[in-house]
Design an enzyme around this catalytic site. Structure first.
Site, mmCIF file in Angstrom:
data_model
loop_
_atom_site.group_PDB
_atom_site.id
_atom_site.type_symbol
_atom_site.label_atom_id
_atom_site.label_comp_id
_atom_site.label_asym_id
_atom_site.label_seq_id
_atom_site.Cartn_x
_atom_site.Cartn_y
_atom_site.Cartn_z
ATOM 1 N N CYS A 245 56.051 46.577 0.467
ATOM 2 C CA CYS A 245 56.842 47.485 1.320
ATOM 3 C C CYS A 245 58.258 46.971 1.518
ATOM 4 C CB CYS A 245 56.167 47.648 2.680
ATOM 5 S SG CYS A 245 54.496 48.362 2.632
ATOM 6 N N GLY B 177 54.976 42.035 6.951
ATOM 7 C CA GLY B 177 53.824 42.759 6.429
ATOM 8 C C GLY B 177 53.759 42.675 4.918
ATOM 9 N N CYS B 178 53.121 43.629 4.299
ATOM 10 C CA CYS B 178 52.936 43.644 2.843
ATOM 11 C C CYS B 178 54.276 43.552 2.127
ATOM 12 C CB CYS B 178 52.209 44.925 2.432
ATOM 13 S SG CYS B 178 52.084 45.145 0.643
ATOM 14 N N PHE B 179 54.408 42.593 1.216
ATOM 15 C CA PHE B 179 55.700 42.413 0.555
ATOM 16 C C PHE B 179 56.040 43.531 -0.421
ATOM 17 C CE2 PHE B 179 53.406 38.724 -1.899
ATOM 18 C CZ PHE B 179 52.608 39.618 -2.598
#
Length: 244
Positions: free
Chosen positions: A81, A77-79
């Site tokens: 995070c 997912g979003c890097f």
């Protein structure tokens, strides 16, 4: 007399070499002669000179007792995070957000966000295997993101947010497959859709993505409502892996 002195010097040098081998193997050497001391000091001086030359050229010198580090590359997912979580993991020495799966020409945030580049947002993790194993990093990876949703993490949708383990060698591939098949199903009830693929190339993300959560924090609501809960959950579930 000259020949005798020369032979004596050669004998002392031969003895010095043998004792140097014994020192390197851990065996205590007997008393050294003045000639041996001279050559021992000269070798040490050469080592110092070599480090000084390397430092002058910009080559970082490595301490003799520095442990070997390894690299892991995960897409979850979003890097922002995943970077925030692994930065706080014991044994991790560096985390770099970036892109993997596509080409250099499209390795930029605007292009990747279009969902047409084959890139996934990833983090490349440098870690000390003496403090934390690759298997434990995978356990954290499977716990802090949802590996059951295809091309999506929460409200973040698109192939750039897919779940992938990019392995660096055969050993990592084997551990990744084992962890996906045996460990992840114990954490999640739904089928695991995480991909496993060799890392062909990694491209670091733009500078403003680096250290994003640390630098921006609550100024971005995404950090407050998405990243902070992930970090808190990680700290609760992996208290013994939390980096103080």
């Amino acid at each position: 007399n000259y020949l005798l002195a020369q032979r004596k010097t050669q004998t002392e040098l031969s003895t010095w070499a043998q004792r140097r081998v014994r020192r390197q193997s851990g065996a205590p050497p007997p008393g050294e002669t003045s000639t041996e001391i001279f050559y021992t000091r000269r070798v040490r001086l050469q080592d110092v000179e070599k480090r000084q030359i390397e430092e002058a050229k910009g080559v970082p010198s490595m301490p003799e007792d520095k442990r070997k580090t390894e690299i892991a590359t995960f897409a979850g997912g979003c890097f922002w995070c995943t970077e925030a979580v692994f930065q706080r993991t014991i044994g991790v020495t560096a985390v770099i957000p970036g892109y993997a799966g596509g080409t250099a020409a499209t390795a930029n945030y605007d292009a990747v966000c279009s969902g047409t580049t084959q890139h996934a947002e990833v983090v490349q993790i440098t870690f000390d295997p003496g403090q934390i194993s690759y298997r434990t990093l995978l356990e954290i990876f499977f716990t802090v993101h949802d590996p059951t949703t295809l091309n999506r993490q929460g409200n973040d949708q698109g192939p750039q947010y897919r779940s992938v383990i990019f392995y660096h060698d055969d050993a990592q591939q084997k551990i990744a497959e084992e962890t996906k098949n045996n460990l992840a199903p114990q954490i999640w009830a739904e089928p695991i859709v995480t991909g496993i693929a060799p890392l062909e190339a990694f491209y670091a993300a733009e500078q403003y993505h680096q250290e994003y959560y640390n630098n921006v924090g609550s100024r971005n609501p995404y950090c407050t409502f998405v990243i902070s809960p992930k970090v808190a959950s990680f700290r609760k579930k992996f208290a013994d892996k939390w980096k103080d």
